[in-house]
Scaffold this motif. Structure first.
Motif, short mmCIF file in Angstrom:
data_model
loop_
_atom_site.label_atom_id
_atom_site.label_comp_id
_atom_site.label_asym_id
_atom_site.label_seq_id
_atom_site.Cartn_x
_atom_site.Cartn_y
_atom_site.Cartn_z
N GLU A 1 0.83 -1.21 0.00
CA GLU A 1 0.00 0.00 0.00
C GLU A 1 0.86 1.26 0.00
N ASN A 2 2.07 1.16 0.57
CA ASN A 2 2.98 2.30 0.62
C ASN A 2 3.52 2.68 -0.76
N GLN A 3 3.34 1.79 -1.74
CA GLN A 3 3.83 2.04 -3.10
C GLN A 3 2.78 2.65 -4.02
N VAL A 4 1.56 2.82 -3.52
CA VAL A 4 0.45 3.28 -4.37
C VAL A 4 -0.01 4.67 -3.93
N ILE A 5 -0.18 5.58 -4.92
CA ILE A 5 -0.66 6.93 -4.65
C ILE A 5 -1.78 7.26 -5.64
N ALA A 6 -2.93 7.66 -5.11
CA ALA A 6 -4.03 8.10 -5.96
C ALA A 6 -3.92 9.60 -6.18
N ILE A 7 -3.84 10.01 -7.45
CA ILE A 7 -3.66 11.41 -7.82
C ILE A 7 -4.61 11.75 -8.96
N CYS A 8 -5.12 12.98 -8.95
CA CYS A 8 -5.84 13.47 -10.12
C CYS A 8 -4.90 14.45 -10.82
N ALA A 9 -4.30 14.03 -11.92
CA ALA A 9 -3.30 14.85 -12.62
C ALA A 9 -3.89 16.19 -13.05
N LYS A 10 -5.15 16.18 -13.47
CA LYS A 10 -5.81 17.41 -13.90
C LYS A 10 -5.90 18.40 -12.75
N THR A 11 -6.26 17.90 -11.57
CA THR A 11 -6.34 18.75 -10.38
C THR A 11 -4.97 19.30 -10.01
N GLU A 12 -3.94 18.43 -10.08
CA GLU A 12 -2.58 18.87 -9.74
C GLU A 12 -2.12 19.99 -10.68
N SER A 13 -2.50 19.89 -11.94
CA SER A 13 -2.15 20.92 -12.91
C SER A 13 -2.81 22.25 -12.54
N GLU A 14 -4.06 22.18 -12.11
CA GLU A 14 -4.78 23.39 -11.71
C GLU A 14 -4.21 23.96 -10.42
N LEU A 15 -3.86 23.08 -9.48
CA LEU A 15 -3.28 23.54 -8.21
C LEU A 15 -1.96 24.27 -8.42
N SER A 16 -1.17 23.79 -9.39
CA SER A 16 0.16 24.37 -9.63
C SER A 16 0.09 25.82 -10.10
N GLU A 17 -1.09 26.25 -10.53
CA GLU A 17 -1.26 27.63 -11.00
C GLU A 17 -1.65 28.58 -9.87
N LEU A 18 -1.97 28.02 -8.69
CA LEU A 18 -2.50 28.82 -7.59
C LEU A 18 -1.42 29.19 -6.56
N SER A 19 -1.72 30.20 -5.76
CA SER A 19 -0.83 30.57 -4.65
C SER A 19 -0.96 29.50 -3.56
N GLU A 20 -0.02 29.49 -2.62
CA GLU A 20 -0.05 28.49 -1.55
C GLU A 20 -1.36 28.59 -0.76
N GLU A 21 -1.80 29.82 -0.50
CA GLU A 21 -3.03 30.02 0.27
C GLU A 21 -4.24 29.47 -0.48
N ASP A 22 -4.30 29.76 -1.79
CA ASP A 22 -5.42 29.26 -2.59
C ASP A 22 -5.36 27.75 -2.76
N GLN A 23 -4.16 27.19 -2.81
CA GLN A 23 -4.02 25.74 -2.90
C GLN A 23 -4.61 25.07 -1.66
N THR A 24 -4.31 25.65 -0.49
CA THR A 24 -4.83 25.11 0.77
C THR A 24 -6.35 25.12 0.78
N THR A 25 -6.92 26.23 0.31
CA THR A 25 -8.38 26.35 0.26
C THR A 25 -8.98 25.34 -0.70
N TYR A 26 -8.37 25.20 -1.87
CA TYR A 26 -8.84 24.26 -2.89
C TYR A 26 -8.83 22.83 -2.34
N LEU A 27 -7.72 22.45 -1.71
CA LEU A 27 -7.59 21.10 -1.18
C LEU A 27 -8.61 20.85 -0.07
N LYS A 28 -8.84 21.87 0.74
CA LYS A 28 -9.83 21.74 1.83
C LYS A 28 -11.21 21.51 1.25
#
Length: 331
Positions: free
Chosen positions: A198-225
């Motif tokens: 289980e330690n070798q598996v990570i579930a990620i949404c690449a599309k979401t990560e791409s969108e997060l990378s465009e945001l400020s740290e504060e906005d990223q925290t809000t988005y993730l929440k």
């Protein structure tokens, strides 16, 4: 010491989207990294480490600095490998060239399509388990061919070969954004289905990560929440990639910089000093070491020495993750 990870997958599984998000993370931190020009298909990204900022704040006060000292985190190098297809081990789709690029890395990150977007064509993609088996089979066949060719040589030693089967690996499941809130359950289920830890598996949404990378740290925290998750997928991927090879970090703190240094778990203080400069190994005298919590809680080196919190360790001391270290080196 640097960690290099190959991002491997079939076509149209989200590798490029994931890698582009990693590149944006690199660009955000580029000023902190002491590296030369990076090829377009290589991204060097920081290993998230909240301890570094705390060390910098303590150092600023202790050294009476106007600004925080530069922070240099440990890094992971990701290499984007063009999509493999069935038959890659026999040269299909320029497979041999792509396979050689994977051999140059320390670990493999398999990206599997688990999202449901019907607009993205499934080119040779079936389901995560089948796709994983195809990828592993192609690497296995390539290993067998390399071993066979090598053993034809006189006095050949097969154990010296850079075989894929010897590389540690991670599995990234590229899921829908709506599935992120249940990522732990998804990881557990697929780990069982794929026959991996289980330690070798990570579930990620690449599309979401791409969108997060465009945001400020504060906005990223809000988005993730809003998504119901604590950490971004990239952050979890980077941390797991770092730990996959059994690596740890020791920390140094001073006016010049606050830095995380990457070492293999289990090495001694003398070997660790060589990560800073190879000459340190020959000239090693001792290592002054403070537990991270003691260093931060007591305000730095001076107070820790006065309170007896600094341990003097010799060359054979086995380093531990997160220790604050100052090596004493002879002339």
């Amino acid at each position: 010491m640097s960690l290099s990870v190959a991002i491997v997958g079939l076509p149209n599984v989200g590798k490029s989207t994931l890698f582009n998000a990693l590149l944006k993370k690199q660009q955000a931190y580029v000023a902190n990294f002491p590296f030369a020009t990076i090829e377009p298909n290589v991204g060097v990204v920081p290993v998230p480490d909240e301890r570094l900022k705390k060390l910098a704040e303590v150092t600023k006060v202790e050294e009476k600095m106007e600004n925080l000292p530069p922070i240099v985190p440990a890094t992971v190098e990701f290499k984007d490998i063009a999509g493999l297809i069935e038959g890659a081990s026999k040269g299909e789709g320029l497979g041999n060239k792509f396979l050689s690029h994977i051999r140059e890395t320390d670990a493999i990150c398999y990206v599997l399509r688990a999202f449901s977007d019907p607009d993205i064509i499934k080119q040779g993609v079936k389901d995560p388990k089948s796709d994983f088996e195809i990828l592993k089979l192609e690497l296995q066949l390539s290993d067998e061919e390399m071993t066979e060719q090598h053993l034809k040589k006189k006095n050949a030693d097969a154990s010296a070969l850079p075989l894929f089967s010897r590389k540690p690996f991670l599995v990234v499941l590229n899921v829908d954004e709506s599935q992120l809130v249940e990522s732990r359950e998804i990881e557990a289920n697929y780990a069982k289905e794929l026959g991996v830890s289980e330690n070798q598996v990570i579930a990620i949404c690449a599309k979401t990560e791409s969108e997060l990378s465009e945001l400020s740290e504060e906005d990223q925290t809000t988005y993730l929440k809003d998504l119901g998750v604590e950490k971004s997928g990239l952050e979890r991927l980077i941390q797991k990639a770092f730990s996959t090879l059994g690596l740890i970090t020791f920390l140094t703190a001073g006016e010049k910089e606050v830095r995380a240094w990457t070492i293999k778990a289990g090495i001694n203080a003398q070997e660790a000093s060589g990560v800073i400069h190879t000459d340190f190994i020959k000239k090693f005298i001792k290592a002054d070491i403070v537990n991270f919590d003691d260093f931060v809680g007591n305000g730095g080196w001076k107070a820790c020495r006065e309170l007896g919190k600094v341990r003097v360790e010799g060359r054979d001391y086995i380093m531990k993750d997160g220790e604050v270290v100052e090596f004493k080196i002879g002339a």
